[in-house]
Write a protein that holds these residues in place. Structure first.
Motif, PDB file in Angstrom:
ATOM      1  N   VAL A  92      -4.931  -7.721  10.865  1.00 57.42           N
ATOM      2  CA  VAL A  92      -4.902  -6.276  10.993  1.00 57.42           C
ATOM      3  C   VAL A  92      -5.565  -5.849  12.300  1.00 57.42           C
ATOM      4  O   VAL A  92      -5.126  -4.895  12.962  1.00 57.42           O
ATOM      5  N   GLN A  97      -7.816   4.100   3.810  1.00 55.71           N
ATOM      6  CA  GLN A  97      -7.866   3.098   2.739  1.00 55.71           C
ATOM      7  C   GLN A  97      -6.501   2.496   2.439  1.00 55.71           C
ATOM      8  O   GLN A  97      -6.403   1.564   1.629  1.00 55.71           O
ATOM      9  N   ILE A  98      -5.454   3.013   3.061  1.00 52.62           N
ATOM     10  CA  ILE A  98      -4.114   2.456   2.850  1.00 52.62           C
ATOM     11  C   ILE A  98      -4.077   1.032   3.396  1.00 52.62           C
ATOM     12  O   ILE A  98      -4.514   0.783   4.513  1.00 52.62           O
ATOM     13  N   PRO A  99      -3.570   0.086   2.621  1.00 55.51           N
ATOM     14  CA  PRO A  99      -3.524  -1.302   3.100  1.00 55.51           C
ATOM     15  C   PRO A  99      -2.751  -1.425   4.414  1.00 55.51           C
ATOM     16  O   PRO A  99      -1.695  -0.818   4.583  1.00 55.51           O
ATOM     17  N   VAL A 100      -3.284  -2.185   5.321  1.00 55.56           N
ATOM     18  CA  VAL A 100      -2.708  -2.493   6.637  1.00 55.56           C
ATOM     19  C   VAL A 100      -2.602  -1.235   7.504  1.00 55.56           C
ATOM     20  O   VAL A 100      -3.221  -1.136   8.562  1.00 55.56           O
TER      21      VAL A 100
END
Length: 314
Positions: free
Chosen positions: A11, A139-142
């Motif tokens: 990331v 906080q959203i993944p990726v």
């Protein structure tokens, strides 16, 4: 190869691409506005350098990063105004004026920096911009860490792309700008002040270039050095052609160059010690040249680019 993939499939790598692209987006949009009006600004490298210096100096002595950004934008706008006086008002060669502006700005930046800070053993530094995570979205993944956990200037650069597209294609000023760059005689006949529009575009472009330079000295490196720009101004000129003078495509070109730049940094960190690091450093510029050679054949520049406008000449 596994070490390389480990470096890329992170990331942090994607977040680095966005950060590296930010000054390129500002600079490329600034150059795009100028060229869409019919004025090539080859002074971009010097404008970015001296703006990086003035922004850093203002932030260093005022203690406010936003004062530094304002100083950098004002510096860029002032030099953009100077370029417009030379090329728009006086009708001088845009190539010569731009290169002269880069040489002048570069020398002035070095002189003023030595005058302000002297010859110090330890270069001065500041506490630069910190990342500002956006609640919930970060906080959203990726996607969260990549887009929504960045510097404030990164968010401004992201918003600047659709704003530039809206201004260029959906406002009377944008229409007048495009007319001035394509057919200034027709624009003048329609009541558009070509001189005023070109002045406004070059000054706006200079301000964006100034912010681009300030980002490097106040967010990416938190210090001013003589190599802080490292050719990014010249790259921005190429990216405008690569993006075909369109805000969205120019931003995409900036992201592509940033991805290659971030990749070469990761390759250096991957332990490929048998390859000289200079080969990695030159990689983004070589690929940009290759892309330019392939794309520029079909790129159609504004018809009045490089052509001075004088109402008395018919």
């Amino acid at each position: 190869m596994i070490a390389v993939l480990d470096q890329i499939l992170q990331v942090g790598f994607l977040a680095a691409i966005v950060r590296i692209a930010t000054p390129l987006i500002f600079a490329t949009l600034g150059e795009m506005f100028s060229e869409r009006s019919g004025v090539l600004n080859l002074g971009i490298e010097g404008i970015m350098l001296i703006s990086a210096m003035t922004g850093f100096s203002a932030a260093y002595y005022s203690g406010s990063l936003w004062v530094g950004i304002a100083a950098a934008a004002a510096t860029g706008a002032l030099l953009g105004f100077l370029h417009a006086v030379l090329t728009v008002a006086l009708g001088l060669s845009q190539h010569v004026a731009g290169i002269g502006l880069t040489l002048f700005s570069t020398g002035l930046a070095f002189f003023l920096f030595r005058l302000i800070f002297g010859q110090q053993a330890t270069p001065p530094s500041i506490t630069g911009f910190a990342t500002v995570p956006i609640p919930l979205l970060s906080q959203i993944p990726v996607l969260g860490p990549v887009i929504f956990n960045q510097f404030t200037l990164v968010y401004i650069a992201i918003l600047a792309v659709p704003l530039a597209a809206f201004v260029l294609y959906r406002t009377p000023w944008g229409l007048a700008l495009r007319m001035a760059g394509e057919n200034p005689r027709a624009a003048d006949s329609a009541g558009v002040s070509v001189i005023r529009i070109r002045f406004q575009a070059v000054v706006l472009g200079g301000a964006l270039m100034g912010i681009a330079g300030a980002f490097l000295s106040m967010a990416q490196f938190n210090a001013f050095t003589f190599g802080v720009i490292s050719g990014r101004g010249w790259v921005a000129i190429a990216l405008v052609v690569f993006g075909r003078w369109d805000p969205w495509r120019c931003a995409g070109a900036a992201l592509l160059f940033a991805a290659i730049d971030a990749l070469q940094l990761r390759l250096q960190a991957s332990g490929l010690g048998h390859i000289p690091y200079q080969a990695f450093l030159v990689l983004p510029f070589v690929l940009t040249i290759v892309a330019m050679a392939l794309i520029s054949r079909n790129a159609v520049a504004p018809a009045a680019l490089l052509k001075p406008f004088r109402r008395e000449e018919r």
